[in-house]
Write an enzyme that holds these catalytic residues in place. Structure first.
Site, PDB file in Angstrom:
ATOM      1  N   ALA A 169       0.806  -1.092  -0.021  1.00 56.93           N
ATOM      2  CA  ALA A 169       0.060  -0.084   0.163  1.00 56.93           C
ATOM      3  C   ALA A 169       0.822   1.209  -0.089  1.00 56.93           C
ATOM      4  O   ALA A 169       0.126   2.393   0.161  1.00 56.93           O
ATOM      5  CB  ALA A 169      -1.032  -0.205   1.098  1.00 56.93           C
ATOM      6  N   ALA A 170       2.096   1.083  -0.346  1.00 57.90           N
ATOM      7  CA  ALA A 170       2.898   2.290  -0.361  1.00 57.90           C
ATOM      8  C   ALA A 170       2.240   3.294  -1.515  1.00 57.90           C
ATOM      9  O   ALA A 170       2.151   4.339  -1.283  1.00 57.90           O
ATOM     10  CB  ALA A 170       4.437   1.963  -0.563  1.00 57.90           C
ATOM     11  N   GLY A 171       2.358   2.599  -2.803  1.00 60.77           N
ATOM     12  CA  GLY A 171       1.832   3.291  -3.899  1.00 60.77           C
ATOM     13  C   GLY A 171       0.479   3.854  -3.696  1.00 60.77           C
ATOM     14  O   GLY A 171      -0.047   4.717  -4.495  1.00 60.77           O
ATOM     15  N   ASP A 172      -0.216   3.156  -2.914  1.00 57.21           N
ATOM     16  CA  ASP A 172      -1.957   3.648  -2.704  1.00 57.21           C
ATOM     17  C   ASP A 172      -1.847   4.690  -1.885  1.00 57.21           C
ATOM     18  O   ASP A 172      -2.653   5.680  -2.210  1.00 57.21           O
ATOM     19  CB  ASP A 172      -2.517   2.311  -2.083  1.00 57.21           C
ATOM     20  CG  ASP A 172      -2.730   1.303  -3.150  1.00 57.21           C
ATOM     21  OD1 ASP A 172      -2.690   1.463  -4.293  1.00 57.21           O
ATOM     22  OD2 ASP A 172      -2.972   0.024  -2.333  1.00 57.21           O
TER      23      ASP A 172
HETATM   24  P1  ADP Z   1       4.254   0.662  -5.210  1.00 52.02           P
HETATM   25  O1  ADP Z   1       4.050   0.247  -3.854  1.00 52.02           O
HETATM   26  O2  ADP Z   1       3.544   0.993  -6.088  1.00 52.02           O
HETATM   27  O3  ADP Z   1       5.290  -0.104  -5.812  1.00 52.02           O
HETATM   28  P2  ADP Z   1       6.593   2.415  -4.507  1.00 52.02           P
HETATM   29  O4  ADP Z   1       7.387   1.243  -3.952  1.00 52.02           O
HETATM   30  O5  ADP Z   1       7.403   3.077  -5.529  1.00 52.02           O
HETATM   31  O6  ADP Z   1       4.932   2.117  -4.773  1.00 52.02           O
HETATM   32  O7  ADP Z   1       6.414   3.322  -3.304  1.00 52.02           O
HETATM   33  C1  ADP Z   1       5.608   4.564  -3.489  1.00 52.02           C
HETATM   34  C2  ADP Z   1       6.468   5.735  -2.582  1.00 52.02           C
HETATM   35  O8  ADP Z   1       6.719   5.300  -1.365  1.00 52.02           O
HETATM   36  C3  ADP Z   1       7.984   6.108  -3.018  1.00 52.02           C
HETATM   37  O9  ADP Z   1       7.916   7.214  -3.946  1.00 52.02           O
HETATM   38  C4  ADP Z   1       8.398   6.592  -1.677  1.00 52.02           C
HETATM   39  O10 ADP Z   1       8.068   7.923  -1.361  1.00 52.02           O
HETATM   40  C5  ADP Z   1       7.821   5.595  -0.724  1.00 52.02           C
HETATM   41  N1  ADP Z   1       8.299   4.384  -0.411  1.00 52.02           N
HETATM   42  C6  ADP Z   1       8.181   3.172  -0.802  1.00 52.02           C
HETATM   43  N2  ADP Z   1       9.338   2.275  -0.370  1.00 52.02           N
HETATM   44  C7  ADP Z   1      10.044   2.956   0.618  1.00 52.02           C
HETATM   45  C8  ADP Z   1      10.979   2.753   1.575  1.00 52.02           C
HETATM   46  N3  ADP Z   1      11.600   1.681   1.669  1.00 52.02           N
HETATM   47  N4  ADP Z   1      11.755   3.874   2.147  1.00 52.02           N
HETATM   48  C9  ADP Z   1      11.081   5.051   2.117  1.00 52.02           C
HETATM   49  N5  ADP Z   1       9.975   5.375   1.432  1.00 52.02           N
HETATM   50  C10 ADP Z   1       9.527   4.445   0.738  1.00 52.02           C
END
Ligand code: ADP
Length: 300
Positions: A251-254
């Site tokens: 859910a980081a991307g969400d």
């Molecule tokens: P998705 O979940 O769609 O693959 P990402 O992994 O690119 O999306 O993560 C979306 C955003 O979350 C990134 O642009 C960043 O800001 C943050 N993020 C993701 N992983 C990390 C991490 N390990 N440490 C810090 N921020 C993170």
């Protein structure tokens, strides 16, 4: 709260999560995991993110006529989300996602779409008045593509901005890309859309240019712990991720796309909105689960 309304159109699932030391390889059983269950689905996660970060949110979705669907609707009501347009399907079960997370926070997911697969253009018509009262339409790709395309066209006709999080990864028509104001792919999604392997800010620039060339107005490629690359009006900008100890990136991307919409709804620039989204994600990746990891505005 800004008066601007964010209409999230997308999936609603129940996540069944097991945390284990490592992900199993095919044919293998890994013992020693802990189990928990919480609501998920990219659409629902983004609706919850937008609501928790302070947005006025309406969620258009579909569940089965079962306990999982009813629990989800109750939960979204309690988050202050307008759930009047969550339709119910008597013939299909609610969407379910089986998620495994390893000790590095890496995950592996299988989704049974259920009722999400029957969210149709006719449902979008049923919600037309609500969509037309919105300022931003936020969508992902866990519902039928013709529904996404139909809603994008409706939004365009009404000068409502379309934000598309193109996940899970798939190729998209130029028509859909042209009706998109901002697209927010991660590395693998950007690769599918551009044909360019994305692994760092330099390759992300090349991919963003191709995706913009196909019609998406503004491209924001998220690069996980490496941050985000923005292409707006021919100019590239880079926003670093925060340095945190990530335990679960589900859910980081969400969280990113939901928060981005809140920033925009408050009149912030794209760069300011991406910075706000980055801060929200930094908190989300330090916590377990999908919606359980999404922060509230007061925590930023
Ligand atoms: P998705 O979940 O769609 O693959 P990402 O992994 O690119 O999306 O993560 C979306 C955003 O979350 C990134 O642009 C960043 O800001 C943050 N993020 C993701 N992983 C990390 C991490 N390990 N440490 C810090 N921020 C993170």
């Amino acid at each position: 709260m800004s008066d601007k309304k964010i209409i999230v159109i997308g999936s609603c699932n129940t996540d069944m999560v097991i945390k284990a030391d490592r992900l199993p390889v095919p044919g293998e059983t890994v013992i020693g995991g802990t189990f928990f269950m919480n609501p998920g689905g990219k659409g629902a996660n983004q609706a919850v993110a937008a609501a928790r970060l302070g947005g006025k949110v309406s969620f258009i979705s579909k569940t089965g006529n079962d306990v999982f669907g009813k629990q989800s609707v109750e939960l979204y009501n309690s988050e202050g989300i307008n759930t009047n347009y969550i339709f119910s399907d008597d013939d299909r079960p609610s969407g379910i996602a089986l998620i495994t997370v390893d000790s590095h926070g890496e995950n592996c997911i299988v989704v049974a779409s259920g009722a999400n697969a029957s969210l149709s253009p006719a449902d979008i018509e049923s919600a037309r008045k609500e969509i037309e009262s919105g300022d931003i339409v936020l969508m992902q790709l866990e519902i039928p593509i013709e529904t996404v395309e139909y809603a994008a066209e409706l939004a365009n006709k009404n000068n409502i901005k379309v934000i598309l999080n193109p996940a899970p990864a798939r190729a998209l028509s130029d028509k859909l890309l042209k009706s998109t104001y901002i697209i927010t792919p991660n590395e693998s999604e950007a690769e599918i859309l551009s044909g360019i392997k994305v692994k760092d800010p330099e390759s992300a620039k090349k991919a963003a240019k191709v995706i913009n060339g196909k019609g998406a107005n503004i491209v924001v490629i998220t690069l996980g712990a490496k941050g985000s690359l923005i292409l707006e009006n021919g100019e590239y900008h880079f926003v670093d991720a925060c340095k945190v100890n990530a335990i679960d990136t589900t859910a980081a991307g969400d969280t990113f796309s939901g928060t981005l919409c809140v920033g925009l709804s408050e009149g912030k620039s794209i760069i300011e909105s991406v910075k706000m989204a980055t801060n929200a994600c930094a908190l989300a990746v330090t916590r377990m689960g999908a919606q359980s990891s999404i922060p509230y505005r007061k925590e930023l």
